[in-house]
Design a protein around this motif. Structure first.
Motif, PDB file in Angstrom:
ATOM      1  N   MET A  74       0.850  -1.168   0.000  1.00 36.24           N
ATOM      2  CA  MET A  74       0.000   0.000   0.000  1.00 36.24           C
ATOM      3  C   MET A  74       0.896   1.232   0.000  1.00 36.24           C
ATOM      4  O   MET A  74       1.804   1.349   0.804  1.00 36.24           O
ATOM      5  CB  MET A  74      -0.909  -0.028   1.226  1.00 36.24           C
ATOM      6  CG  MET A  74      -1.980   1.013   1.232  1.00 36.24           C
ATOM      7  SD  MET A  74      -2.953   1.013   2.763  1.00 36.24           S
ATOM      8  CE  MET A  74      -4.389   0.141   2.234  1.00 36.24           C
ATOM      9  N   LYS A  75       0.642   2.162  -0.902  1.00 37.40           N
ATOM     10  CA  LYS A  75       1.436   3.375  -0.978  1.00 37.40           C
ATOM     11  C   LYS A  75       1.174   4.262   0.221  1.00 37.40           C
ATOM     12  O   LYS A  75       0.154   4.152   0.894  1.00 37.40           O
ATOM     13  CB  LYS A  75       1.079   4.158  -2.242  1.00 37.40           C
ATOM     14  CG  LYS A  75       1.525   3.528  -3.506  1.00 37.40           C
ATOM     15  CD  LYS A  75       1.179   4.457  -4.658  1.00 37.40           C
ATOM     16  CE  LYS A  75       1.623   3.887  -5.967  1.00 37.40           C
ATOM     17  NZ  LYS A  75       1.265   4.774  -7.081  1.00 37.40           N
ATOM     18  N   LEU A  76       2.124   5.152   0.457  1.00 42.58           N
ATOM     19  CA  LEU A  76       2.003   6.082   1.579  1.00 42.58           C
ATOM     20  C   LEU A  76       0.773   6.978   1.413  1.00 42.58           C
ATOM     21  O   LEU A  76       0.042   7.211   2.371  1.00 42.58           O
ATOM     22  CB  LEU A  76       3.271   6.928   1.700  1.00 42.58           C
ATOM     23  CG  LEU A  76       3.273   7.960   2.823  1.00 42.58           C
ATOM     24  CD1 LEU A  76       3.123   7.262   4.179  1.00 42.58           C
ATOM     25  CD2 LEU A  76       4.531   8.791   2.784  1.00 42.58           C
ATOM     26  N   SER A  77       0.530   7.449   0.190  1.00 44.00           N
ATOM     27  CA  SER A  77      -0.629   8.326  -0.021  1.00 44.00           C
ATOM     28  C   SER A  77      -1.934   7.575   0.213  1.00 44.00           C
ATOM     29  O   SER A  77      -2.899   8.136   0.729  1.00 44.00           O
ATOM     30  CB  SER A  77      -0.596   8.914  -1.435  1.00 44.00           C
ATOM     31  OG  SER A  77      -0.638   7.883  -2.394  1.00 44.00           O
ATOM     32  N   SER A  78      -1.992   6.304  -0.148  1.00 40.63           N
ATOM     33  CA  SER A  78      -3.185   5.497   0.094  1.00 40.63           C
ATOM     34  C   SER A  78      -3.395   5.289   1.584  1.00 40.63           C
ATOM     35  O   SER A  78      -4.520   5.326   2.071  1.00 40.63           O
ATOM     36  CB  SER A  78      -3.074   4.149  -0.607  1.00 40.63           C
ATOM     37  OG  SER A  78      -3.003   4.321  -1.996  1.00 40.63           O
ATOM     38  N   ALA A 127     -17.479  11.604  12.898  1.00 46.91           N
ATOM     39  CA  ALA A 127     -18.905  11.670  12.557  1.00 46.91           C
ATOM     40  C   ALA A 127     -19.721  10.777  13.474  1.00 46.91           C
ATOM     41  O   ALA A 127     -20.825  11.151  13.898  1.00 46.91           O
ATOM     42  CB  ALA A 127     -19.108  11.269  11.099  1.00 46.91           C
ATOM     43  N   MET A 128     -19.207   9.618  13.806  1.00 41.28           N
ATOM     44  CA  MET A 128     -19.917   8.716  14.697  1.00 41.28           C
ATOM     45  C   MET A 128     -20.008   9.315  16.098  1.00 41.28           C
ATOM     46  O   MET A 128     -21.057   9.246  16.746  1.00 41.28           O
ATOM     47  CB  MET A 128     -19.211   7.361  14.754  1.00 41.28           C
ATOM     48  CG  MET A 128     -19.953   6.325  15.584  1.00 41.28           C
ATOM     49  SD  MET A 128     -19.177   4.715  15.602  1.00 41.28           S
ATOM     50  CE  MET A 128     -17.648   5.055  16.446  1.00 41.28           C
ATOM     51  N   ALA A 129     -18.935   9.935  16.566  1.00 42.26           N
ATOM     52  CA  ALA A 129     -18.944  10.546  17.894  1.00 42.26           C
ATOM     53  C   ALA A 129     -19.946  11.698  17.955  1.00 42.26           C
ATOM     54  O   ALA A 129     -20.675  11.841  18.940  1.00 42.26           O
ATOM     55  CB  ALA A 129     -17.548  11.035  18.252  1.00 42.26           C
ATOM     56  N   LEU A 138      -7.132   9.159   7.105  1.00 46.06           N
ATOM     57  CA  LEU A 138      -7.963  10.351   7.187  1.00 46.06           C
ATOM     58  C   LEU A 138      -9.441   9.992   7.109  1.00 46.06           C
ATOM     59  O   LEU A 138     -10.263  10.503   7.876  1.00 46.06           O
ATOM     60  CB  LEU A 138      -7.602  11.316   6.057  1.00 46.06           C
ATOM     61  CG  LEU A 138      -8.385  12.612   5.987  1.00 46.06           C
ATOM     62  CD1 LEU A 138      -8.157  13.449   7.244  1.00 46.06           C
ATOM     63  CD2 LEU A 138      -8.010  13.384   4.747  1.00 46.06           C
ATOM     64  N   THR A 139      -9.790   9.088   6.203  1.00 42.22           N
ATOM     65  CA  THR A 139     -11.181   8.654   6.067  1.00 42.22           C
ATOM     66  C   THR A 139     -11.658   7.967   7.339  1.00 42.22           C
ATOM     67  O   THR A 139     -12.775   8.200   7.798  1.00 42.22           O
ATOM     68  CB  THR A 139     -11.322   7.703   4.858  1.00 42.22           C
ATOM     69  OG1 THR A 139     -10.817   8.349   3.701  1.00 42.22           O
ATOM     70  CG2 THR A 139     -12.758   7.313   4.636  1.00 42.22           C
ATOM     71  N   SER A 140     -10.817   7.137   7.927  1.00 44.89           N
ATOM     72  CA  SER A 140     -11.176   6.452   9.169  1.00 44.89           C
ATOM     73  C   SER A 140     -11.382   7.449  10.302  1.00 44.89           C
ATOM     74  O   SER A 140     -12.329   7.334  11.081  1.00 44.89           O
ATOM     75  CB  SER A 140     -10.094   5.448   9.553  1.00 44.89           C
ATOM     76  OG  SER A 140      -9.946   4.481   8.555  1.00 44.89           O
TER      77      SER A 140
END
Length: 64
Positions: free
Chosen positions: A1-5, A19-21, A11-13
């Motif tokens: 997995m690349k660093l940018s991925s 959002a859940m909090a 970030l998405t996690s």
């Protein structure tokens, strides 16, 4: 997995957890009783500035 991925996944996690909090801290849904429903002539007057005369050709009815 690349660093940018990996950064994008992290970030998405993190945003998902935030959002859940927020949803757990504010569980009250929007109240439908506070909504104002406009009639068709009200919408036409607000958007166009005047009512529209429409003819329903199949039934022969006219409405304003």
């Amino acid at each position: 997995m690349k660093l940018s991925s990996r950064c994008l996944f992290g970030l998405t996690s993190a945003l998902s957890l935030v959002a859940m909090a927020v949803s757990l801290l504010h569980p009250n849904p929007a109240v439908a009783a506070d909504r104002v429903y406009l009639s068709n002539p009200d919408i036409q007057a607000a958007v166009i500035g005047k009512g529209m005369l429409s003819k329903n050709l199949p039934s022969g009815a006219m409405s304003h």
